[in-house]
Scaffold this active site. Structure first.
Site, mmCIF file in Angstrom:
data_model
loop_
_atom_site.group_PDB
_atom_site.id
_atom_site.type_symbol
_atom_site.label_atom_id
_atom_site.label_comp_id
_atom_site.label_asym_id
_atom_site.label_seq_id
_atom_site.Cartn_x
_atom_site.Cartn_y
_atom_site.Cartn_z
ATOM 1 N N LYS A 113 0.826 -1.214 0.000
ATOM 2 C CA LYS A 113 0.000 0.000 0.000
ATOM 3 C C LYS A 113 0.861 1.265 0.000
ATOM 4 C CE LYS A 113 -4.448 -1.580 1.564
ATOM 5 N NZ LYS A 113 -5.613 -1.379 2.419
ATOM 6 N N LYS A 195 -4.079 -9.712 -6.053
ATOM 7 C CA LYS A 195 -5.312 -9.944 -5.298
ATOM 8 C C LYS A 195 -6.436 -9.018 -5.788
ATOM 9 C CE LYS A 195 -6.090 -8.054 -1.185
ATOM 10 N NZ LYS A 195 -7.009 -7.794 -0.092
ATOM 11 N N LYS A 198 -10.973 -4.119 -3.251
ATOM 12 C CA LYS A 198 -12.045 -3.153 -3.473
ATOM 13 C C LYS A 198 -11.529 -1.743 -3.714
ATOM 14 C CE LYS A 198 -13.539 -3.662 1.176
ATOM 15 N NZ LYS A 198 -12.376 -3.391 2.029
HETATM 16 P P1 ATP Z 1 -8.640 -2.647 0.448
HETATM 17 O O1 ATP Z 1 -8.602 -2.713 -1.046
HETATM 18 O O2 ATP Z 1 -9.239 -1.374 0.970
HETATM 19 O O3 ATP Z 1 -7.340 -2.992 1.095
HETATM 20 P P2 ATP Z 1 -9.684 -5.280 0.535
HETATM 21 O O4 ATP Z 1 -10.632 -5.525 -0.606
HETATM 22 O O5 ATP Z 1 -8.330 -5.827 0.415
HETATM 23 O O6 ATP Z 1 -9.659 -3.744 0.881
HETATM 24 P P3 ATP Z 1 -10.245 -5.788 3.345
HETATM 25 O O7 ATP Z 1 -11.244 -4.883 3.962
HETATM 26 O O8 ATP Z 1 -8.816 -5.518 3.609
HETATM 27 O O9 ATP Z 1 -10.461 -5.867 1.780
HETATM 28 O O10 ATP Z 1 -10.571 -7.274 3.742
HETATM 29 C C1 ATP Z 1 -11.763 -7.764 4.293
HETATM 30 C C2 ATP Z 1 -11.730 -9.265 4.342
HETATM 31 O O11 ATP Z 1 -11.785 -9.803 3.003
HETATM 32 C C3 ATP Z 1 -10.464 -9.846 4.963
HETATM 33 O O12 ATP Z 1 -10.800 -10.999 5.695
HETATM 34 C C4 ATP Z 1 -9.625 -10.207 3.781
HETATM 35 O O13 ATP Z 1 -8.703 -11.237 4.066
HETATM 36 C C5 ATP Z 1 -10.672 -10.666 2.793
HETATM 37 N N1 ATP Z 1 -10.237 -10.478 1.409
HETATM 38 C C6 ATP Z 1 -9.830 -9.300 0.857
HETATM 39 N N2 ATP Z 1 -9.541 -9.468 -0.442
HETATM 40 C C7 ATP Z 1 -9.754 -10.782 -0.712
HETATM 41 C C8 ATP Z 1 -9.613 -11.573 -1.893
HETATM 42 N N3 ATP Z 1 -9.200 -11.045 -3.029
HETATM 43 N N4 ATP Z 1 -9.904 -12.892 -1.823
HETATM 44 C C9 ATP Z 1 -10.336 -13.439 -0.663
HETATM 45 N N5 ATP Z 1 -10.476 -12.747 0.483
HETATM 46 C C10 ATP Z 1 -10.205 -11.432 0.466
#
Ligand code: ATP
Ligand code: LTN
Length: 331
Positions: A113, A195, A198
């Site tokens: 990040k 990955k 969002k």
């Molecule tokens: P950001 O983009 O703001 O970092 P993010 O989409 O990575 O957000 P988080 O809020 O960090 O999402 O994660 C929420 C939950 O979803 C956590 O348990 C994380 O491990 C899970 N998660 C996030 N991205 C994935 C993915 N691509 N596949 C499976 N699980 C995910």
């Protein structure tokens, strides 16, 4: 057994968040070993990177409605907003003082990040895992359901708990991560070695649970794959097809093996069409329920009850912790 997990309101949750986290919350809420299940909106985590005020408020509300629309039952799961329980921040500070800069600098999510920040890297982005550890340790949670990207933060949480317990006598339960076998890391649709996230600046990279169903289908049909032309699970050489197989396997509860067999003579267009329809089938009822809930009184009712319960548990615990350290006057 007590469970806890949270998601950042940094955008609308994606198919990755759903398959890696929320779908498992829904399964786990029915476990007979459960005594408590707390699921929160990690708004304090979201501000580690800049957030627009109006968007943030909208995303918080939307995330509650999505938790409910995906099937979380407020009778079984207490849903609350992290910033409405001040003890998270209070313990977060204590854990910052028991963690080392070196261990925070090693966190992969921080390193990733950090590279993406154009307007400077906030101190919070570095110390964020101390707050995450506080979220968990404050409730003596035994199990934390998360996607695989959070494994490193869970390990740090365990290290902090063990360190604190040895400095100040047994205080915290040392938690275990709960990572699903399939769906723990759904990949980006435009770069399947990354990955799905969002906060990805390119919306074609992810499927938001609230995307129009036609957009969902279009995104899947244009997902980056390869030019081999055969449907086979091989993460190394065929990351795009492997990702679609994982998604299909999770939404249809079919093993990857069975899917490989079914599509062994199909071309990518046919396979993608079926994946698109399967995902659409999963998301359509969630969206219908979301639309029913988003403007209802239910959201505030659920959040009020969740906030009160979480504060009740958290305030008792933080008082004990401050006493152990010798902060303030003995209570
Ligand atoms: P950001 O983009 O703001 O970092 P993010 O989409 O990575 O957000 P988080 O809020 O960090 O999402 O994660 C929420 C939950 O979803 C956590 O348990 C994380 O491990 C899970 N998660 C996030 N991205 C994935 C993915 N691509 N596949 C499976 N699980 C995910
Ligand atoms: N860091 C998590 C969100 C999160 C979390 C938690 C998950 C914050 N606190 C406590 C489980 C338990 C993330 O997904 N980025």
């Amino acid at each position: 057994m007590r469970l806890i997990s949270g998601i950042q309101p940094s955008g609308n949750i994606t198919l990755g968040n759903y398959l890696g986290a929320v779908k498992n919350f829904v399964k786990l809420q029915n476990s007979d070993k459960l005594t408590d299940f707390l699921v929160f909106i990690a708004d304090l985590h979201a501000i580690t990177v800049p957030q627009d005020k109006t968007e943030l408020r909208k995303n918080i509300k939307s995330l509650v409605a999505l938790y409910l629309a995906c099937g979380l039952d407020p009778e079984k799961v207490k849903i609350f907003i992290q910033s409405e329980v001040p003890a998270h921040t209070m313990l977060g500070w204590v854990l910052q003082c028991n963690g080392y800069i070196g261990e925070l600098e090693r966190m992969t999510q921080y390193k990733d990040k950090k590279e993406r920040q154009v307007a400077g890297v906030s101190v919070g982005l570095l110390t964020y895992p101390s707050l995450m550890a506080a979220d968990i340790l404050l409730y003596d949670a035994n199990l934390v359901p998360v996607g695989v990207d959070q494994k490193q933060h869970l390990e740090l949480t365990r290290d902090l708990a063990i360190r604190f317990n040895s400095r100040y006598q047994d205080t915290f339960v040392v938690p275990e991560p709960y990572i699903p076998e399939a769906g723990a890391k759904i990949m980006s649709l435009i770069d399947p070695t990354k990955k799905m996230s969002k906060s990805d600046p390119n919306p074609k990279a992810y499927i938001s649970l609230l995307d129009d169903i036609n957009v969902v289908k279009k995104k899947i049909k244009s997902a980056v794959t390869d030019s081999d032309g055969f449907v086979k699970y091989d993460v190394e050489n065929k990351p795009g097809i492997s990702n679609l197989l994982t998604i299909m396997s999770c939404v249809t509860n079919t093993s990857i093996k069975e899917l490989e067999e079914k599509y062994k003579d199909s071309n990518y267009a046919t396979f993608k069409e079926d994946v698109a329809n399967a995902v659409a089938l999963e998301l359509t009822p969630i969206q219908a329920k979301y639309n029913e809930i988003i403007n209802s009184k239910m959201i505030d009712e659920v959040l009020d009850a969740g906030r009160d319960y979480a504060n009740y548990l958290a305030n008792k615990k933080i008082a004990k912790i401050y006493n152990k350290i010798g902060l303030g006057r003995k209570r």
